[in-house]
Design an enzyme around this catalytic site. Sequence first.
Site, PDB file in Angstrom:
ATOM      1  N   CYS A   1      -1.269  22.848   7.143  1.00  0.00           N
ATOM      2  CA  CYS A   1      -0.932  23.548   6.017  1.00  0.00           C
ATOM      3  C   CYS A   1      -1.694  25.208   5.463  1.00  0.00           C
ATOM      4  O   CYS A   1      -0.990  25.824   4.760  1.00  0.00           O
ATOM      5  CB  CYS A   1      -1.379  22.635   5.052  1.00  0.00           C
TER       6      CYS A   1
ATOM      7  N   HIS B   1      -1.367  25.980  -2.093  1.00  0.00           N
ATOM      8  CA  HIS B   1      -0.214  24.870  -1.440  1.00  0.00           C
ATOM      9  C   HIS B   1      -0.777  23.407  -1.344  1.00  0.00           C
ATOM     10  O   HIS B   1      -1.884  23.244  -2.521  1.00  0.00           O
ATOM     11  CB  HIS B   1      -0.964  24.644  -0.169  1.00  0.00           C
TER      12      HIS B   1
ATOM     13  N   PHE C   1       4.427  13.824   3.425  1.00  0.00           N
ATOM     14  CA  PHE C   1       4.930  15.242   4.105  1.00  0.00           C
ATOM     15  C   PHE C   1       6.734  14.694   4.627  1.00  0.00           C
ATOM     16  O   PHE C   1       7.290  14.041   4.256  1.00  0.00           O
ATOM     17  CB  PHE C   1       4.312  14.924   5.463  1.00  0.00           C
TER      18      PHE C   1
ATOM     19  N   LYS D   1       0.786  -1.185  -0.179  1.00  0.00           N
ATOM     20  CA  LYS D   1       0.383  -0.436  -0.248  1.00  0.00           C
ATOM     21  C   LYS D   1       0.843   1.145  -0.113  1.00  0.00           C
ATOM     22  O   LYS D   1       0.788   1.869  -0.434  1.00  0.00           O
ATOM     23  CB  LYS D   1      -0.998   0.147   1.036  1.00  0.00           C
TER      24      LYS D   1
ATOM     25  N   ASN E   1       4.893  17.369   0.398  1.00  0.00           N
ATOM     26  CA  ASN E   1       4.448  19.342   1.144  1.00  0.00           C
ATOM     27  C   ASN E   1       5.030  18.906   2.750  1.00  0.00           C
ATOM     28  O   ASN E   1       5.005  18.751   3.447  1.00  0.00           O
ATOM     29  CB  ASN E   1       2.460  17.766   1.816  1.00  0.00           C
TER      30      ASN E   1
ATOM     31  N   LEU F   1      -7.736  11.851   8.280  1.00  0.00           N
ATOM     32  CA  LEU F   1      -8.298  13.187   7.045  1.00  0.00           C
ATOM     33  C   LEU F   1      -9.042  12.224   6.132  1.00  0.00           C
ATOM     34  O   LEU F   1      -9.287  10.982   5.968  1.00  0.00           O
ATOM     35  CB  LEU F   1      -6.968  13.078   6.195  1.00  0.00           C
TER      36      LEU F   1
END
Length: 386
Positions: free
Chosen positions: A169, A308, A220, A60, A341, A272
């Site tokens: 963010c 962003h 990230f 995954k 990110n 999220l």
Amino acid sequence: MSKIDNNNAPWHRLKRASTPRKATVLAIGKAFPRQLIPQEYLVEGYIRDTRCQDVSIKEKLERLCKTTTVKTRYTVMCKEILDQYPELATEGSSTIRQRLEIANPAVVEMAFEASLACIKEWGRPATDITHIIYVSSSEIRLPGGDLYLASELGLRNDVSRVMLYFLGCYGGATGLRVAKDIAENNPGSRILLTTSETTILGFRPPNKARPYDLVGAALFGDGAAAVIIGTDPVTGKESPFMELSYAVQQFLPGTQSVIDGCLTEEGINFKLGRDLPQKIEDNIEEFCRKLMSKASLTDFNEMFWAVHPGGPAILNRLESTLKLNKGKLECSRKALKDFGNVSSNTIFYVMEYMREELKREGGEEWGLALAFGPGITFEGILLRSL
């Protein structure tokens, strides 16, 4: 396409004059930790470091690493840290103290290096800085990183300090909005805005009960950024490249749980919602038009875009919804590819790439900076290229 002179060099357009008493970006800098991880090596390293034996989790993560479009990232986490703190890779360990021992000095060090780079580009002494805004979702302590950073930079002891903690963010765009307000209400002021982030607080072994941990591992990165903001640039001493014309923040009622972060004894846990891209898609056009109306702008494709890059899905939805021409989000996609990110920092990496694009002949005068985060919160700034 840029015009070419007889030496095959692109022509750069003449600079535009700044608007009196409007905040401008006078300089920009960035910094990163020493550990650079190419995306193709991340999976093997992460699985090894966390001693994960589950083949399905590895598969995954491999799929996620491909879909993020990230190619390289920088991280504070390294073998030396894991050797010193092996409990960070142990499920269920109470490690918040250890994580903060690593994160607190690391974010200030990166912020210091980014600020030095920014001040060097600015060309004026650090003692001319009147205000400092410090943005981070990666440290917790009193006093905060703003004081340590001001001391290390040798700023005056009466420098006015503002801290913006745990915005996620959209923190960098919030910092720009606050810096704009300070600059325009304090003539002659010069504001150092710095952002610094590390994923140390969220690093942990993979667990099927926490699927978003894998998204974080694949997406990230760590780093810092800094800009100097002020009005009425000093001719011959300062070189503004972008004007902050108008700024607005907006939250979407009833969406508090779509991006959810919780600090625990094991670090910070994020959740999220899958509907985040759809929520942004449903509301982004009205939000953009609110900003554009301040300059009587109506055509999305006659503007530049500094968005962003929370992930490729958000960029794709925004591009599709606003019917943007191919390449309009290229600076956002490039920042995502090169750095991942990096939370509040990433908008500045996009703006730095955009600065180079806008120097060319035919560069757009007006644009939007956009960032999204917990709330769901939208931050937007109407920009003018100088």
